[in-house]
Write an enzyme that holds these catalytic residues in place. Sequence first.
Site, mmCIF file in Angstrom:
data_model
loop_
_atom_site.group_PDB
_atom_site.id
_atom_site.type_symbol
_atom_site.label_atom_id
_atom_site.label_comp_id
_atom_site.label_asym_id
_atom_site.label_seq_id
_atom_site.Cartn_x
_atom_site.Cartn_y
_atom_site.Cartn_z
ATOM 1 N N LEU A 138 -6.929 -49.269 23.417
ATOM 2 C CA LEU A 138 -6.524 -49.545 22.200
ATOM 3 C C LEU A 138 -7.818 -49.894 20.983
ATOM 4 O O LEU A 138 -8.667 -50.728 21.533
ATOM 5 C CB LEU A 138 -5.531 -50.407 21.650
ATOM 6 C CG LEU A 138 -4.996 -50.484 20.564
ATOM 7 C CD1 LEU A 138 -3.811 -49.342 20.153
ATOM 8 C CD2 LEU A 138 -4.031 -51.905 20.263
ATOM 9 N N LYS A 158 -0.859 -46.704 19.789
ATOM 10 C CA LYS A 158 -0.331 -47.928 19.826
ATOM 11 C C LYS A 158 1.214 -47.676 19.769
ATOM 12 O O LYS A 158 1.999 -47.661 18.751
ATOM 13 C CB LYS A 158 -0.429 -48.926 18.655
ATOM 14 C CG LYS A 158 -0.274 -50.316 18.806
ATOM 15 C CD LYS A 158 -0.963 -51.237 17.764
ATOM 16 C CE LYS A 158 -0.672 -52.681 18.044
ATOM 17 N NZ LYS A 158 -1.198 -53.100 19.480
ATOM 18 N N ARG A 172 20.815 -38.504 21.659
ATOM 19 C CA ARG A 172 19.686 -38.369 22.623
ATOM 20 C C ARG A 172 19.498 -36.827 23.123
ATOM 21 O O ARG A 172 20.260 -36.134 23.388
ATOM 22 C CB ARG A 172 20.198 -38.956 23.910
ATOM 23 C CG ARG A 172 19.086 -39.294 25.049
ATOM 24 C CD ARG A 172 19.388 -40.041 26.174
ATOM 25 N NE ARG A 172 18.192 -40.212 26.891
ATOM 26 C CZ ARG A 172 17.577 -39.258 27.878
ATOM 27 N NH1 ARG A 172 18.015 -38.016 27.730
ATOM 28 N NH2 ARG A 172 16.393 -39.605 28.401
ATOM 29 N N TYR A 192 3.671 -49.108 16.574
ATOM 30 C CA TYR A 192 3.927 -50.018 15.846
ATOM 31 C C TYR A 192 2.355 -50.597 15.518
ATOM 32 O O TYR A 192 1.537 -50.185 16.019
ATOM 33 C CB TYR A 192 4.445 -51.088 16.897
ATOM 34 C CG TYR A 192 3.610 -51.726 18.001
ATOM 35 C CD1 TYR A 192 3.244 -53.073 17.903
ATOM 36 C CD2 TYR A 192 3.590 -50.938 19.278
ATOM 37 C CE1 TYR A 192 2.525 -53.394 18.946
ATOM 38 C CE2 TYR A 192 2.965 -51.604 20.190
ATOM 39 C CZ TYR A 192 2.380 -52.699 19.938
ATOM 40 O OH TYR A 192 1.559 -53.292 21.179
ATOM 41 N N HIS A 250 15.490 -34.948 23.780
ATOM 42 C CA HIS A 250 13.903 -34.972 24.267
ATOM 43 C C HIS A 250 13.297 -34.188 22.869
ATOM 44 O O HIS A 250 12.211 -34.679 22.429
ATOM 45 C CB HIS A 250 13.558 -34.047 25.492
ATOM 46 C CG HIS A 250 14.038 -35.036 26.541
ATOM 47 N ND1 HIS A 250 14.891 -35.476 26.955
ATOM 48 C CD2 HIS A 250 12.905 -35.904 27.292
ATOM 49 C CE1 HIS A 250 14.897 -36.299 28.217
ATOM 50 N NE2 HIS A 250 13.653 -36.649 28.122
ATOM 51 N N ARG A 254 -5.158 -47.946 11.627
ATOM 52 C CA ARG A 254 -4.559 -47.720 12.997
ATOM 53 C C ARG A 254 -3.226 -47.169 13.097
ATOM 54 O O ARG A 254 -2.866 -46.165 13.698
ATOM 55 C CB ARG A 254 -4.922 -48.876 13.831
ATOM 56 C CG ARG A 254 -4.547 -48.621 15.207
ATOM 57 C CD ARG A 254 -4.974 -49.881 16.125
ATOM 58 N NE ARG A 254 -4.060 -51.035 15.628
ATOM 59 C CZ ARG A 254 -4.525 -52.281 16.483
ATOM 60 N NH1 ARG A 254 -5.220 -52.378 17.214
ATOM 61 N NH2 ARG A 254 -3.672 -53.222 16.159
#
Length: 288
Positions: free
Chosen positions: A202, A146, A101, A33, A103, A52
């Site tokens: 970050l 991020k 679901r 995000y 992985h 970014r």
Amino acid sequence: MKTVGYYNGQIDEIDAMRVPMNDRAMYFGDGVYDATYAANRKIFEVDYHLDRFYNSFTALKMPFRLTREELKTELQKCIDKMDSNGVVFVYWQCTRGTGPRNHLFPTDGKPANLLIFIREAKLTDLRRPFRVLTEEDTRFLHCNIKTLNLIPNVMAAQKALEAGCDEVIFHRGTRVTECAHCNVHILKNGEFRTAPTDNLILPGITRRHVLQICKRMQIPFREEAFTVDDLFTADEVIISSAGTLCVPVCEIDGKKAGGKDPETLRKIQKAAVQDFYTETEYMPDIID
């Protein structure tokens, strides 16, 4: 609209939006995000935030298909639907897609999911210094990406709230890294110091902005790691983020901190606020 929610092209008030249960953010936090602020319907430093964002999803091999200009258009479309011309918080995230679901990455060829939300907000008042705690940094070793995985940050932010503080400063051993949701810097003998942009912090957009200000105003600066002890001996301890244009710290772990170089601090603050005004044509009431 009072708020704006967006999911893969659908737009409505945030409370009316629905995200599929099989969005990979639900099970794995499998997404990245970015966030910033806008005023007068103009996004502040948008290109740096997009840099970014694209670096983050590229690092995680996410199949995001919008170009920078296309994403910027979608963000602006959402901002333009807001009733407010004032300061708004602009958030967007990309997740790896939707599927049962598993992985392993999905192999159905479907594009990543894009979520955006916009709401009214305020920039941090720079006239009120922060009280902070320090805490050992137990996060993973990819803090430069991020991602949506923010449980240590959430727990630290709650700990600060319960202690009557505003933030937590993380450290790995003696090295200071960053805060629960901000970057942290120090002023010492007229020099601005900030941690290097390695995998432990970050790369904050406001951090970059402040370094640009220092260069412009001929304030010496160093991108070099500093320690917890350095926090207590610094002339000023400064916290920054997209919504916090350099707020000073007055107390760390119950001990007085900073307050010894308000002149240099104020130069940086005034320049940061002026740059916000120059780009957005909106002057926030956050500094005298």
